[in-house]
Design a protein around this motif. Structure first.
Motif, PDB file in Angstrom:
ATOM      1  N   TRP A   1     -20.677   7.186  -9.045  1.00  0.00           N
ATOM      2  CA  TRP A   1     -20.014   5.899  -8.835  1.00  0.00           C
ATOM      3  C   TRP A   1     -20.968   4.921  -8.167  1.00  0.00           C
TER       4      TRP A   1
ATOM      5  N   SER B   1     -17.815  12.513  -8.322  1.00  0.00           N
ATOM      6  CA  SER B   1     -16.446  12.972  -8.558  1.00  0.00           C
ATOM      7  C   SER B   1     -16.458  13.949  -9.724  1.00  0.00           C
TER       8      SER B   1
ATOM      9  N   ASN C   1      -7.171  14.060 -13.987  1.00  0.00           N
ATOM     10  CA  ASN C   1      -7.181  12.612 -13.779  1.00  0.00           C
ATOM     11  C   ASN C   1      -5.899  11.952 -14.266  1.00  0.00           C
ATOM     12  N   GLY C   2      -5.350  11.060 -13.446  1.00  0.00           N
ATOM     13  CA  GLY C   2      -4.147  10.357 -13.869  1.00  0.00           C
ATOM     14  C   GLY C   2      -3.640   9.448 -12.770  1.00  0.00           C
TER      15      GLY C   2
ATOM     16  N   ARG D   1      -1.825   8.815  -9.495  1.00  0.00           N
ATOM     17  CA  ARG D   1      -1.457   9.568  -8.290  1.00  0.00           C
ATOM     18  C   ARG D   1      -1.008   8.539  -7.254  1.00  0.00           C
ATOM     19  N   LEU D   2       0.269   8.182  -7.302  1.00  0.00           N
ATOM     20  CA  LEU D   2       0.734   6.992  -6.588  1.00  0.00           C
ATOM     21  C   LEU D   2       1.536   7.298  -5.338  1.00  0.00           C
TER      22      LEU D   2
ATOM     23  N   MET E   1      -0.655  12.693  -4.782  1.00  0.00           N
ATOM     24  CA  MET E   1      -2.042  12.295  -4.587  1.00  0.00           C
ATOM     25  C   MET E   1      -3.024  13.458  -4.710  1.00  0.00           C
TER      26      MET E   1
ATOM     27  N   LEU F   1      -8.685  14.511  -2.980  1.00  0.00           N
ATOM     28  CA  LEU F   1      -9.587  13.492  -3.540  1.00  0.00           C
ATOM     29  C   LEU F   1     -10.730  14.215  -4.250  1.00  0.00           C
TER      30      LEU F   1
ATOM     31  N   PHE G   1     -13.776  14.052  -4.705  1.00  0.00           N
ATOM     32  CA  PHE G   1     -15.144  13.652  -4.352  1.00  0.00           C
ATOM     33  C   PHE G   1     -15.888  14.699  -3.512  1.00  0.00           C
TER      34      PHE G   1
ATOM     35  N   LEU H   1      -3.261  -1.687  -7.078  1.00  0.00           N
ATOM     36  CA  LEU H   1      -3.728  -0.434  -7.658  1.00  0.00           C
ATOM     37  C   LEU H   1      -5.249  -0.400  -7.635  1.00  0.00           C
TER      38      LEU H   1
ATOM     39  N   ALA I   1     -10.151   5.256  -8.631  1.00  0.00           N
ATOM     40  CA  ALA I   1     -11.218   5.946  -7.896  1.00  0.00           C
ATOM     41  C   ALA I   1     -11.314   7.366  -8.405  1.00  0.00           C
ATOM     42  N   GLY I   2     -12.526   7.787  -8.694  1.00  0.00           N
ATOM     43  CA  GLY I   2     -12.741   9.160  -9.167  1.00  0.00           C
ATOM     44  C   GLY I   2     -11.963   9.470 -10.431  1.00  0.00           C
ATOM     45  N   GLY I   3     -11.663   8.437 -11.219  1.00  0.00           N
ATOM     46  CA  GLY I   3     -10.939   8.648 -12.476  1.00  0.00           C
ATOM     47  C   GLY I   3      -9.426   8.656 -12.301  1.00  0.00           C
ATOM     48  N   ASN I   4      -8.958   8.532 -11.048  1.00  0.00           N
ATOM     49  CA  ASN I   4      -7.514   8.471 -10.813  1.00  0.00           C
ATOM     50  C   ASN I   4      -7.087   7.044 -10.490  1.00  0.00           C
ATOM     51  N   THR I   5      -5.796   6.802 -10.644  1.00  0.00           N
ATOM     52  CA  THR I   5      -5.250   5.513 -10.233  1.00  0.00           C
ATOM     53  C   THR I   5      -4.376   5.733  -8.995  1.00  0.00           C
ATOM     54  N   TYR I   6      -4.680   4.992  -7.941  1.00  0.00           N
ATOM     55  CA  TYR I   6      -3.948   5.125  -6.669  1.00  0.00           C
ATOM     56  C   TYR I   6      -3.416   3.769  -6.222  1.00  0.00           C
ATOM     57  N   TRP I   7      -2.420   3.789  -5.319  1.00  0.00           N
ATOM     58  CA  TRP I   7      -2.103   2.584  -4.552  1.00  0.00           C
ATOM     59  C   TRP I   7      -3.184   2.473  -3.490  1.00  0.00           C
TER      60      TRP I   7
ATOM     61  N   ILE J   1      -2.464   3.736   0.250  1.00  0.00           N
ATOM     62  CA  ILE J   1      -2.364   5.191   0.434  1.00  0.00           C
ATOM     63  C   ILE J   1      -3.740   5.829   0.291  1.00  0.00           C
ATOM     64  N   TYR J   2      -4.509   5.331  -0.706  1.00  0.00           N
ATOM     65  CA  TYR J   2      -5.835   5.884  -0.960  1.00  0.00           C
ATOM     66  C   TYR J   2      -6.738   5.697   0.258  1.00  0.00           C
TER      67      TYR J   2
ATOM     68  N   GLN K   1      -5.937   5.265   3.317  1.00  0.00           N
ATOM     69  CA  GLN K   1      -5.496   6.143   4.413  1.00  0.00           C
ATOM     70  C   GLN K   1      -6.081   7.541   4.228  1.00  0.00           C
ATOM     71  N   ALA K   2      -6.009   8.031   2.980  1.00  0.00           N
ATOM     72  CA  ALA K   2      -6.488   9.389   2.704  1.00  0.00           C
ATOM     73  C   ALA K   2      -7.990   9.485   2.922  1.00  0.00           C
ATOM     74  N   VAL K   3      -8.729   8.472   2.464  1.00  0.00           N
ATOM     75  CA  VAL K   3     -10.179   8.471   2.635  1.00  0.00           C
ATOM     76  C   VAL K   3     -10.512   8.512   4.131  1.00  0.00           C
TER      77      VAL K   3
ATOM     78  N   HIS L   1     -10.008  11.867   5.681  1.00  0.00           N
ATOM     79  CA  HIS L   1     -11.023  12.874   5.389  1.00  0.00           C
ATOM     80  C   HIS L   1     -12.362  12.534   6.016  1.00  0.00           C
TER      81      HIS L   1
END
Lengths: 755, 112
Positions: free
Chosen positions: A418, A478, A495-496, A498-499, A504, A507, A509, B90, B93-99, B102-103, B105-107, B110
């Motif tokens: 990326w 990733s 992959n898709g 994850r809302l 979720m 991650l 990565f 939206l 990231a990493g091929g996924n779609t997130y809000w 939320i994303y 927060q998760a990053v 970690h």
């Protein structure tokens, strides 16, 4: 036995566990997500109540305006539902959700309000939209039958001579057709007050499209094509006249972007193709959309799209669009036989955590008179286990592990880098992995070639450094996994969408920290491309065994050669690649070398590197590699082997992009035209937006040409095929330039363009 | 010798003999009403007899009800799904779609 105790002791006895239970429920059990959901629900509840109060407080025309704004305008212009996500075999598209799109109203609120609007609102085009929306709401609520009443009440409100009355009739007829009641559709459209001559160009165009579909559904394909073609011509002429009067002839007339024209054109193409193939009996397609646990998905869009439509996003100009009912059921009637793909329209809530496993060449061949049933199932996303959540790895290998998928025969693993400037570059790391884990040496990842990317200028200086460094570039990498069954059908992938916190997952990565960047790498990352190239060259000169310098020198020169289309520089990369193959053989190098020698028609070198490629990859070649190899075999005069390889590749490749080469090889080997026609029908060509009927139609024309002059035709055919098989493309091209149009010329042109 | 008074008393006793005064408590409650606290205390200290059979059955019923209703209640909010507020963004990231919220927060979680 009886227990004697005082009341106070009993109360204490009961109170103590109750207190404990309540404390436990409040502190531990409701997860945060749950609480948020409740909060969302209660705020939704209040937003809904507020809106309903607002509407209920209004009267008269203000009330109707509010219903328009809050119910009608939240839907799509022509189609009664707007979707957050569109998913098809070849594409997926995410819409942006605006504040106005999110209605706090419940389906039952919308039904009540729409019913009222149809009874009391202005009897204009919006009323017809309200009807369409109400029909969808009823279907999703399992009360499809109720729409008849609304239709009747709308009908009473409009004067028979008003344009809106004809609009209503068009909708009634279209609805009847969509429900398979062809007789009712035809009689509705033939009503005395629906005169085509009263309609303007837009309404008239839609009338012709609908009449064409109804006629086809009645088995009158020829009349259908005439009506649609006539409708298209008069529509185009109308706009031509309008445009020339508006622009006074200074600007070219262009109505091709209008949905009405697109609809007529698309129908014309499909009808013509069906007539050419003599496949004129209408078909039907039905099915249900569910989740893997069997839960039906109501209120989703299902779109049956022809070959000519799948390469653009879903528009209002497509005839086969529907919203699933309460049971997730959908149904299309009067379908023109041909090649189709299904696309879905889903909300974020419907798609979250799930995928619809569809692949680019999932084609639905709809045969004349057929009743096709298609069950569509959304599968939960596959979960990745390790390495995840940005973990830093410094070992010699990466141990990938993911959740095992029931029924999966094998998995494929893809990696991505990326770059900071945006975009991503990926590479398949391994295919056909049988278990749910695999250990990959870090050096294999480091020297895996990813795609080269560059800026909008598309020149050497805009080259994206990270794409050249590939998995050696600093920063997060990733990975993703796809799961397949034994037949090669996609089951699910990681992959898709994850809302939600629950969907979720981890991650995907991680970072690789085994090696440190060289000075040349840093120059490259600083966008100092020429200096970096020079630094790699120096490193290589100092140490001719420096694999990294050699690899990077090759990558950079190859990138520059491809950007500048410089054949000379491409050839200069060969010695580097050949040396890399000796020092650190890898399948990417071997494949690049084999492909270079394929283009040179240097068969000795080609065969050597192709064999090495197969050995290094450790698995069967994919359908593309196999097809190219079959062509190479044919050009080496190994016709029997070539035919075998083509036959295997075509079974694997659902796009059948090499069918033309196979047909030529078969004809050259002496197969009769009718046998080749059968092959052309068995493997329809779906590459590059072409028509699956293309090759059968061309072979059909060859058969007619042969019937006129059998001996001459056969002699000519064999001569041209020999040129082709021997790789004498120049000679063929020269002949095509000089000869006049014929079935043979068209066929040979198409064969030459394969690949 | 019995006096006349004694005779009258004896006779009265004989005549009243079958009559029993049974409303003492009512009279006392009306003339000397007990305090609320005292009544509560009486109830509080009252002894009761319970047979363990029905008590056990009642406990089981309560326990089962709690266990059944609880998952139903937690299950219900899932039905409308993750209703996103309209202003959310939206990201891919990493091929996924997130809000995005939320994303991020998760990053952050970690990275800590």
């Amino acid at each position: 036995m009886k227990i004697r105790l005082k009341v106070k002791h009993l109360v204490l006895l009961l109170l103590l566990p109750a207190t404990l239970l309540i404390t436990f429920l409040l502190t531990f059990n409701p997860s945060r997500a749950d609480q948020e959901n409740r909060a969302a629900l209660s705020s939704e509840g209040s937003a809904r109540e507020q809106l309903l109060q607002q509407i209920n407080a209004a009267t008269g025309s203000r009330r109707m305006e509010l219903i328009q704004e809050k119910v009608l305008d939240t839907a799509h212009n022509d189609f009664p539902s707007r979707f957050d996500v569109y998913i098809g075999a070849s594409m997926s598209q995410t819409g942006s959700r605006q504040e106005a799109d999110v209605s706090p109203l419940l389906p039952e609120d919308r039904i009540t309000l729409l019913e009222e609007y149809i009874r009391k609102g202005p009897a204009d085009a919006r009323m017809v939209r309200a009807l369409k929306q109400l029909a969808t709401e009823y279907a999703a609520a399992g009360q499809s039958g109720s729409i008849a009443e609304a239709l009747a009440s709308a009908g009473e409100r409009v004067a028979p001579s008003a344009p809106i009355s004809r609009e209503l009739t068009l909708y009634r007829a279209e609805r009847a057709l969509d429900q398979g009641d062809i007789g009712l559709a035809a009689s509705t459209l033939n009503q005395a007050d629906t005169s085509r001559s009263l309609m303007d160009a837009e309404q008239g165009g839609r009338y012709d499209a609908l009449l064409g579909r109804i006629l086809f559904a009645q088995g009158k394909a020829k009349e259908a094509l005439d009506v649609v073609s006539g409708g298209l011509t008069s529509y185009q002429e109308y706009w031509k006249t309008m445009d020339s009067s508006i622009y006074n002839g200074t600007e070219a007339a262009d109505s091709s972007g209008s949905t009405t024209e697109m609809l007529l054109k698309s129908l014309q193409t499909a009808l013509r193709s069906a007539m050419d193939m003599e496949k004129t009996q209408p078909a039907a397609v039905s099915g249900t959309l569910r989740r893997s646990d069997g839960t039906p998905i109501p209120r989703a869009g299902v779109f049956l799209r022809t070959e000519s439509e799948v390469n653009h996003s879903v528009t209002d100009a497509e005839p086969y669009r529907i919203v699933t009912d309460e049971q997730g059921h959908f149904e299309f009637h009067g379908v023109i036989p041909g090649f189709y793909q299904l696309h879905l329209g889903l909300s974020f809530e419907q798609v979250d955590g799930y995928i619809w496993p569809t692949q680019p060449d999932d084609w639905l061949e709809i045969k004349p008179g057929e009743q096709v049933n298609k069950e569509l199932v959304l599968q939960p996303l596959l979960e990745l286990k390790s390495p995840v959540n940005q973990v830093a790895l410094s070992g010699q290998k990466v141990d990938f592990e993911w959740e095992a998928v029931k029924g999966a025969a094998y998995y494929s693993l893809t990696g991505h880098i990326w770059p900071k400037d945006g975009g991503s570059n990926g590479s398949v790391i391994r295919e056909h992995i049988e278990g749910n884990q695999i250990s990959i040496p870090v050096d294999e990842l480091y020297y895996k070639s990813t795609g080269i990317s560059y800026g909008s200028k598309a020149d050497w200086q805009s080259l994206e450094p990270a794409s050249v460094l590939g998995f050696m570039s600093p920063g997060h990498l990733s990975w993703s996994v796809d799961a397949y069954d034994a037949e090669g059908n996609l089951l699910t992938r990681s992959n898709g969408y994850r809302l939600d916190e629950d969907t979720m997952g981890n991650l995907p990565f991680f970072t690789l920290q085994k090696r440190t960047l060289t000075a040349a790498d840093r120059l490259l990352l600083d966008h100092k491309l020429d200096q970096a190239l020079e630094a790699y060259r120096q490193d290589y000169d100092i140490n001719p065994q420096d694999i990294h310098a050699m690899h990077m020198l090759y990558r950079m020169k190859d990138a520059r050669a491809s950007i500048n289309e410089d054949k000379q520089e491409e050839a200069e990369t060969l010695p580097l690649l050949q040396q890399l193959m000796l020092l650190q053989p890898n399948e990417d190098y071997a494949f690049t070398l084999s492909h270079f020698f394929y283009k040179q028609k240097d068969w000795v070198s080609y065969n050597k590197y192709y064999a090495q490629y197969l050995q290094l990859s450790g698995q069967d070649p994919n359908e593309y590699v196999r097809s190219v190899h079959a062509t190479a075999l044919m050009q080496q005069g190994k016709l029997e082997e070539a035919r075998q390889q083509f036959a295997i590749a075509l079974e694997q490749d659902d796009s059948h992009r090499f069918i033309g080469s196979f047909l030529a090889a078969e004809l050259y080997a002496g197969a009769p035209l009718h046998a080749v026609l059968e092959l052309a029908g068995r493997y329809p060509d779906h590459s590059f937006g072409g028509s699956g009927n293309r090759w059968p139609l061309m072979i059909g024309k060859l058969i007619s040409a042969k019937a006129r002059q059998p001996q001459l035709f056969e002699q000519q055919l064999q001569e041209k095929l020999q040129w082709y098989a021997e790789g004498q493309e120049d000679r063929l091209e020269q002949w095509m330039e000089q000869s006049k149009d014929s079935a043979l010329k068209a066929f040979m042109e198409a064969v030459l363009a394969v690949g | 010798m019995k006096t006349e008074r004694e005779q009258i008393k004896q006779r009265m006793d004989e005549e009243l003999e079958p009559i029993r005064f049974s409303a003492q408590e009512q009279v006392i409650r009306q003339t000397h009403p007990r305090a609320f606290g005292a009544r509560l205390s009486a109830l509080w200290n009252r002894e009761i007899e319970i047979s363990p059979g029905p008590l056990g059955a009642l406990s089981v019923v309560i326990l089962v009800t709690v266990l059944v209703i609880r998952p139903l209640q937690t299950g219900q909010p899932n039905h409308p799904g993750p209703q996103p507020p309209a202003h959310r963004v939206l990201i891919e990231a990493g091929g996924n779609t997130y809000w995005k919220d939320i994303y991020e927060q998760a990053v952050k979680r970690h990275e800590d």
